[in-house]
Scaffold this motif. Structure first.
Motif, short mmCIF file in Angstrom:
data_model
loop_
_atom_site.label_atom_id
_atom_site.label_comp_id
_atom_site.label_asym_id
_atom_site.label_seq_id
_atom_site.Cartn_x
_atom_site.Cartn_y
_atom_site.Cartn_z
N LYS A 216 44.70 49.47 36.01
CA LYS A 216 43.50 48.73 34.91
C LYS A 216 42.82 47.48 35.79
O LYS A 216 43.74 46.56 36.28
N VAL A 233 39.09 47.79 33.15
CA VAL A 233 38.91 49.51 33.18
C VAL A 233 39.78 50.35 33.95
O VAL A 233 40.45 49.67 34.96
N LEU A 265 32.79 48.02 39.88
CA LEU A 265 32.92 48.00 38.41
C LEU A 265 32.07 47.29 37.59
O LEU A 265 31.63 47.84 36.55
#
Length: 342
Positions: A216, A233, A265
């Protein structure tokens, strides 16, 4: 006993009997006559075959009488062309020119002025070397046999020898050497194949591990500079490796690796100062190092440069190569799909 290939060159229709005697003399001596009776003199493809035959022969026999013969598009007789080619290739030449005083049928003589001029020039060219003069086919038979015997003695050529007659220490030594060399090459080839198979297995294993491990990750942006405001994410290590690997082909710093991840990202709006947590980047690089995909860079940097630099290992480059290959193949499939829909 060695057998030699002997090429018999002449005009044809006027010298059928003489060619037969020449071939008979060569055969009686145990050698191999090469005659061009089966080839069309006017066919350029056949000339290539004739030239190849001359390349392989040991001796060249030329028989000249009172005809020049058919000519090429350049105006050179095919017999003269064969002769010139043999001279060029350095083949020993045995020339046989008919004696001017020998009786000869008038219908087997050139009558056209241009052909006579060409024949005269050709005979002069041939006579510039050592030649034999003959008066009839029996005379030619005897003189050719003697001349060929002398040529073989004075200028021995490679020739042909039966395989079962080629014996001796040197041959055995060479066969042993070749056998050993062949075995060594086979071992090297097997080693290369095993190495390639091992590398392929290592690449597949590394990709499998990368795909199986998820992280994550969150990146700070200019409008959300605080960690508590950004949302993580979930991505795989395979994603992260592919994002950063191409910039590690030479080397890249830990800080720049973090920016590479942030770029994928959140795009270009990431903050410049540690958009990804330093500890997170360190952990990811440690994971890559554990899989032998990255290593500390070996390039030298100024003492004042405190950044830590990384680069891909050999395995890391192979894994990146596999990723890129898959992407390229998927691009081809996508392009084919679009073409089909259109």
């Amino acid at each position: 006993m060695k057998k030699y290939q002997v090429f018999v060159s002449s005009t044809y229709q006027d010298l059928v009997g003489e060619r037969e005697q020449a071939i008979k003399a060569i055969l009686e001596m145990g050698h191999i006559p090469v005659g061009m009776e089966m080839f069309s003199a006017a066919d350029e493809e056949q000339w290539k075959i004739i030239a190849r035959q001359i390349d392989e022969i040991d001796y060249y026999v030329l028989i000249v009488a009172h005809r020049y013969g058919s000519v090429t598009a350049e105006g050179v007789g095919y017999t003269e062309k064969e002769y010139d080619y043999a001279v060029e290739k350095g083949v020993p030449i045995l020339g046989f020119v008919i004696d001017d005083s020998a009786p000869w049928p008038r219908d087997l003589c050139e009558t056209e002025a241009k052909a006579l001029q060409r024949l005269t020039r050709f005979k002069s060219k041939v006579k510039s070397r050592l030649v034999n003069f003959w008066s009839n086919k029996d005379d030619l038979h005897g003189k050719l046999s003697i001349a060929l015997m002398k040529a073989i003695t004075a200028n021995p050529r490679t020739g042909w020898t039966r395989a079962d007659q080629v014996t001796g220490a040197e041959v055995t030594k060479e066969l042993t050497r070749l056998s050993s060399e062949n075995a060594s090459l086979r071992e090297q080839l097997d080693a290369v194949r095993k190495k390639e198979e091992t590398q392929h297995d290592e690449v597949r294993s590394a990709i499998k591990v990368l795909n199986a491990n998820k992280r994550k990750l969150a990146a700070r942006t200019q409008d959300k500079p605080r960690w508590e405001d950004v949302e993580p994410v979930t991505v795989t290590l395979a994603d992260v490796f592919h994002w950063v690997a191409k910039n590690l082909l030479v080397e890249n710093s830990s800080a720049e690796v973090g920016k590479n991840i942030a770029l994928h990202l959140v795009g270009t709006k990431y903050v410049q100062n540690h958009p990804i947590g330093v500890n997170i980047v360190t952990d990811i690089l440690a994971d890559f190092a554990a899989l032998d995909l990255v290593e500390p860079s070996k390039k030298k940097h100024p003492v004042s440069d405190s950044a830590r630099y990384w680069s891909l290992t050999k395995l890391g480059k192979q894994v990146l190569k596999e990723f890129r290959r898959v992407l390229l193949e998927e691009g081809i499939k996508a392009a084919d799909s679009i073409t089909e829909e259109a």
